[in-house]
Design a protein around this motif. Structure first.
Motif, PDB file in Angstrom:
ATOM      1  N   PHE A   9       4.204   3.318 -10.286  1.00  0.00           N
ATOM      2  CA  PHE A   9       5.199   4.338 -10.611  1.00  0.00           C
ATOM      3  C   PHE A   9       6.425   3.690 -11.257  1.00  0.00           C
ATOM      4  CE2 PHE A   9       8.838   7.007  -9.817  1.00  0.00           C
ATOM      5  CZ  PHE A   9       8.372   8.276 -10.121  1.00  0.00           C
ATOM      6  N   GLU A  10       6.903   2.623 -10.642  1.00  0.00           N
ATOM      7  CA  GLU A  10       8.093   1.950 -11.186  1.00  0.00           C
ATOM      8  C   GLU A  10       7.825   1.366 -12.567  1.00  0.00           C
ATOM      9  OE1 GLU A  10      11.579  -1.127 -10.042  1.00  0.00           O
ATOM     10  OE2 GLU A  10      10.544   0.032  -8.528  1.00  0.00           O
ATOM     11  N   ALA A  11       6.680   0.711 -12.733  1.00  0.00           N
ATOM     12  CA  ALA A  11       6.349   0.115 -14.028  1.00  0.00           C
ATOM     13  C   ALA A  11       6.228   1.182 -15.113  1.00  0.00           C
ATOM     14  CB  ALA A  11       5.048  -0.684 -13.921  1.00  0.00           C
ATOM     15  N   GLU A  64       3.036  -5.648 -12.979  1.00  0.00           N
ATOM     16  CA  GLU A  64       3.665  -5.336 -11.696  1.00  0.00           C
ATOM     17  C   GLU A  64       2.687  -5.264 -10.530  1.00  0.00           C
ATOM     18  OE1 GLU A  64       6.943  -5.089 -11.065  1.00  0.00           O
ATOM     19  OE2 GLU A  64       7.230  -5.671 -13.154  1.00  0.00           O
ATOM     20  N   ALA A  84       3.444   2.657  -5.694  1.00  0.00           N
ATOM     21  CA  ALA A  84       4.890   2.520  -5.918  1.00  0.00           C
ATOM     22  C   ALA A  84       5.171   1.568  -7.078  1.00  0.00           C
ATOM     23  CB  ALA A  84       5.579   2.039  -4.643  1.00  0.00           C
ATOM     24  N   ALA A  85       4.442   0.447  -7.133  1.00  0.00           N
ATOM     25  CA  ALA A  85       4.635  -0.512  -8.232  1.00  0.00           C
ATOM     26  C   ALA A  85       4.214   0.107  -9.559  1.00  0.00           C
ATOM     27  CB  ALA A  85       3.838  -1.785  -7.954  1.00  0.00           C
ATOM     28  N   SER A 125       7.594   4.233 -15.070  1.00  0.00           N
ATOM     29  CA  SER A 125       8.920   4.829 -15.290  1.00  0.00           C
ATOM     30  C   SER A 125       9.742   3.980 -16.248  1.00  0.00           C
ATOM     31  CB  SER A 125       9.679   4.972 -13.971  1.00  0.00           C
ATOM     32  OG  SER A 125       9.085   5.912 -13.148  1.00  0.00           O
ATOM     33  N   LEU A 126       9.765   2.673 -16.006  1.00  0.00           N
ATOM     34  CA  LEU A 126      10.526   1.772 -16.877  1.00  0.00           C
ATOM     35  C   LEU A 126       9.938   1.717 -18.279  1.00  0.00           C
ATOM     36  CD1 LEU A 126      11.194  -1.146 -14.359  1.00  0.00           C
ATOM     37  CD2 LEU A 126      12.836   0.546 -15.211  1.00  0.00           C
TER      38      LEU A 126
END
Length: 126
Positions: A32-34, A96, A29-30, A36-37
């Motif tokens: 993926f978020e990193a 992240e 999840a971390a 994506s940003l």
């Protein structure tokens, strides 16, 4: 004489992380978020239409595979841009993800289908 199962190395986890492993889920999840940003803020115009779909272990948490979608005509340029940005994206994940080493990154770029083009083709056939 009893049969014994083969010995595993001390501290060795499973060969493939379990989907139910909370540490793996949190790391994915971390990551993926990193990613994506990082993709959204990238200065490379070739990545404007790229969308992160999923981040999965490949084959373990030390190697991650990012599944990206892009328009069919831009797939090759997106692959090139991702290859050039690999070190930057890995650094973004490292900030992240709390791990001793940042995971290695691999990319798969899938072509997206334009719904308008399908509709136009259907209309032409009729």
């Amino acid at each position: 004489m009893s049969k014994r199962s083969p010995r595993r190395a001390r501290g060795a986890g499973p060969a493939f992380p379990s989907e139910s492993d909370p540490r793996s889920k949190k790391m994915h999840a971390a990551a993926f978020e990193a990613l994506s940003l990082a993709l959204a803020s990238a200065d490379d115009a070739r990545l404007d239409d790229a969308r992160l779909m999923e981040v999965v272990p490949n084959p373990d948490d030390a190697h991650l595979l990012a599944v990206i979608s892009a328009p069919a005509d831009a797939c090759e340029s997106v692959r090139e841009a991702l290859s050039e940005a690999r070190a930057y994206l890995r650094r973004e994940i490292a900030t992240e993800v709390n791990r001793k080493r940042a995971p290695e990154l691999g990319f798969v770029v899938l072509a997206t289908v334009d719904a308008d083009a399908i509709t136009k083709t259907e209309d032409e056939v009729r």
